[in-house]
Design a protein around this motif. Structure first.
Motif, PDB file in Angstrom:
ATOM      1  N   GLY A   9      46.578  48.065  38.356  1.00 43.87           N
ATOM      2  CA  GLY A   9      45.701  48.036  39.534  1.00 43.87           C
ATOM      3  C   GLY A   9      46.341  48.798  40.681  1.00 43.87           C
ATOM      4  N   ILE A  14      46.065  45.889  46.833  1.00 42.21           N
ATOM      5  CA  ILE A  14      47.380  45.303  46.548  1.00 42.21           C
ATOM      6  C   ILE A  14      48.285  46.347  45.879  1.00 42.21           C
ATOM      7  N   LYS A  36      41.533  51.688  36.869  1.00 36.43           N
ATOM      8  CA  LYS A  36      40.278  51.671  36.105  1.00 36.43           C
ATOM      9  C   LYS A  36      39.673  53.071  35.992  1.00 36.43           C
ATOM     10  N   ASP A  38      40.052  55.627  38.996  1.00 35.53           N
ATOM     11  CA  ASP A  38      40.568  56.568  39.998  1.00 35.53           C
ATOM     12  C   ASP A  38      41.734  57.381  39.427  1.00 35.53           C
ATOM     13  N   TYR A  57      41.535  52.884  32.496  1.00 38.17           N
ATOM     14  CA  TYR A  57      40.704  51.998  31.683  1.00 38.17           C
ATOM     15  C   TYR A  57      39.441  52.714  31.184  1.00 38.17           C
ATOM     16  N   ALA A  98      47.787  43.590  39.686  1.00 42.05           N
ATOM     17  CA  ALA A  98      46.912  43.688  40.862  1.00 42.05           C
ATOM     18  C   ALA A  98      45.557  44.258  40.470  1.00 42.05           C
ATOM     19  N   VAL A  99      45.175  44.016  39.203  1.00 43.59           N
ATOM     20  CA  VAL A  99      43.836  44.394  38.735  1.00 43.59           C
ATOM     21  C   VAL A  99      42.848  43.401  39.345  1.00 43.59           C
ATOM     22  N   VAL A 100      41.609  43.824  39.579  1.00 40.43           N
ATOM     23  CA  VAL A 100      40.613  42.858  40.050  1.00 40.43           C
ATOM     24  C   VAL A 100      39.771  42.379  38.871  1.00 40.43           C
ATOM     25  N   SER A 103      39.297  41.267  33.782  1.00 36.47           N
ATOM     26  CA  SER A 103      40.016  42.276  32.976  1.00 36.47           C
ATOM     27  C   SER A 103      41.514  42.144  33.152  1.00 36.47           C
ATOM     28  N   ALA A 121      48.896  38.951  41.370  1.00 36.31           N
ATOM     29  CA  ALA A 121      47.886  38.964  42.443  1.00 36.31           C
ATOM     30  C   ALA A 121      46.534  38.597  41.848  1.00 36.31           C
ATOM     31  N   ASP A 148      49.348  36.132  45.659  1.00 33.81           N
ATOM     32  CA  ASP A 148      48.272  35.611  46.512  1.00 33.81           C
ATOM     33  C   ASP A 148      48.955  34.865  47.671  1.00 33.81           C
ATOM     34  N   THR A 204      42.288  43.050  55.251  1.00 32.37           N
ATOM     35  CA  THR A 204      41.593  44.200  54.671  1.00 32.37           C
ATOM     36  C   THR A 204      41.909  44.191  53.181  1.00 32.37           C
ATOM     37  N   ILE A 209      37.004  40.884  46.393  1.00 33.61           N
ATOM     38  CA  ILE A 209      37.641  39.695  47.001  1.00 33.61           C
ATOM     39  C   ILE A 209      37.125  39.472  48.428  1.00 33.61           C
ATOM     40  N   MET A 267      49.869  41.433  53.569  1.00 39.14           N
ATOM     41  CA  MET A 267      50.148  41.176  52.149  1.00 39.14           C
ATOM     42  C   MET A 267      51.461  41.783  51.671  1.00 39.14           C
TER      43      MET A 267
END
Ligand code: NDP
Ligand code: MG
Length: 388
Positions: A9, A14, A36, A38, A57, A98-100, A103, A121, A148, A204, A209, A267
């Motif tokens: 991620g 993150i 994923k 970018d 990904y 730090a993947v959202v 997945s 994260a 987190d 931010t 999230i 963060m």
């Protein structure tokens, strides 16, 4: 200090802040990187940090990534296999996830099986698969260090406790900013637009999230995350709205002392701590001036207006089932549809609760069951929204 990391991620909020920490402390080498879609951001990070391997990904971006990295000896991978290979690469001590979204679950498991320490994260890992992941981590002797901010705060507070934590820590106080809609009524929430919901008062973050914070799903997820990470029952986790986000969370010890971790909302502090633990190093975060803040406030969270909290509490009460995977899978789809303007804001919480009421639950100690529940919840959410 961690010598090297696998960063999953990498192109997100993150991920970028993790790279900032690595720029400040170049002794933390980046071994592998994954994202994923970018490929431009990924290729540029891979070159800057001389990564060994990268993975994208989305398979249709593989050729573009390979071209962007031509002339280097960086190995290029793709898909879930590539993501898991980066997660498990043994030339790094620690895998930062730090993947959202859900997945993030399979690469966390791959990294644990490869005995990599986890800096986590991706809260969805524990929401969807907490029982499985914590059992695997214990069996493989792998530490999971939370990124987190609330869980990092609890983790930091626990460093002052030696011996049996269970008998010495009575409860946790998880603080919540309340998001942009704190104090609104249900009727007022119905007209909220994606642009309104994307305006978070204190942090931010990535768009998913940020919507989770607006619905307070994020706090519900964090309740589940806390129960798994710190072996707590949900009744021992108090959610308190603290609008200033200065106290990041606290523990209540057996003698009724309250130990809290404070700081400006940034963060890079929990990210850096996860990578330098147990040591502390200078940070780029601004120092906190309590005098400038003046006062801190604490209020009750409104679980009937923000009913994602209720759904999460119900799921937390049945931790060894696929309830977490159900609310997470439904929520991911509903947030996506809301951001696309296809459903309303309160459809997110209604849909999450309905998914939990309607989908039959299984034990969550097998990845197969978790993935089945996730799929069923996603289908339910699409059908409920009349979108296919
Ligand atoms: P972002 O949306 O900013 O970034 C998500 C990252 O994950 C991107 O790099 C994205 O790649 C990548 N990604 C998404 N799906 C996949 C996949 N299938 N395989 C590989 N990479 C993938 O999210 P955030 O950084 O804000 O959040 C990341 C996680 O951290 C979430 O679980 C969130 O809840 C948690 N978290 C975030 C906080 C924050 O302040 N942002 C605070 C606390 C927790 P691409 O860019 O190519 O799409
Ligand atoms: Mg948090």
């Amino acid at each position: 200090m961690t010598g090297s990391i696998n960063l999953l991620g990498a192109t997100g909020s993150i991920g970028k802040q993790t790279m900032d920490v690595c720029r400040k402390y170049p002794q933390i080498r980046i071994n592998t990187l994954a994202a994923k879609s970018d490929y431009i951001g990924l290729a540029s990070a891979a070159k800057e940090f001389s990564a060994k391997k990268v993975s994208i990904y989305d398979k249709d971006r593989y050729i573009a990534l390979k071209e962007a990295l031509s002339g280097t000896d960086i190995k290029v991978l793709c898909g879930e296999e590539g993501l898991c290979e980066c997660a498990a690469d043994e030339d790094a001590e620690c895998t930062v996830n730090a993947v959202v979204g859900a997945s993030g679950l399979t690469p966390t498991i791959a990294a644990i099986r490869a005995h990599r320490r986890i800096a986590l994260a991706n809260k969805e890992t524990l929401v969807a698969g907490g029982s499985l992941v914590m059992t695997l981590a214990r069996d493989n002797g792998v530490d999971i260090i939370p990124i987190d901010s609330e869980h990092s705060a609890v983790f930091q507070c626990l460093q002052g406790i030696s011996g049996d934590v269970r008998s010495q820590v009575k409860s946790l106080i998880l603080t919540a900013s309340g998001g942009p809609f704190f104090g609104k009524t249900l009727a007022e929430l119905k007209d909220v637009t994606p642009a309104d919901a994307l305006r978070h008062p204190n942090w931010t973050m990535g768009s998913k999230i940020t919507i989770d914070s607006a619905t307070m799903m994020t706090k519900g997820f964090e309740l589940i995350e806390a129960c798994h990470l710190f072996d707590m029952t949900p009744d021992k986790v108090d959610i308190t709205v603290h609008r200033q986000s200065i106290i990041h969370s606290a523990i209540v010890t057996a003698d009724n002392a309250v130990i809290a971790q404070m700081g400006v909302p940034d963060m890079t502090v929990p990210i850096q701590y996860a990578l330098t633990f147990p040591e502390r190093y200078p940070s780029s975060a601004a120092p906190l001036s309590l005098r400038q803040i003046g006062s801190l406030t604490f209020e009750q969270a409104d679980e009937s207006t923000f009913s994602c909290l209720k759904a999460a509490r119900r799921a937390a009460d049945i931790p060894q089932t696929t309830a977490g995977a159900v609310i997470n899978g439904a929520n991911e789809v509903l947030v996506h549809l809301f951001l696309e303007g296809k459903i309303g804001f309160t459809d997110i919480q209604d849909g999450v609760n309905e998914a939990l009421n309607n989908i039959s639950l299984m034990h969550s100690f097998s990845l197969e069951n978790i993935l089945k529940a996730d799929k069923a919840a996603r289908e339910f959410a699409y059908e409920r929204s009349g979108v296919r």
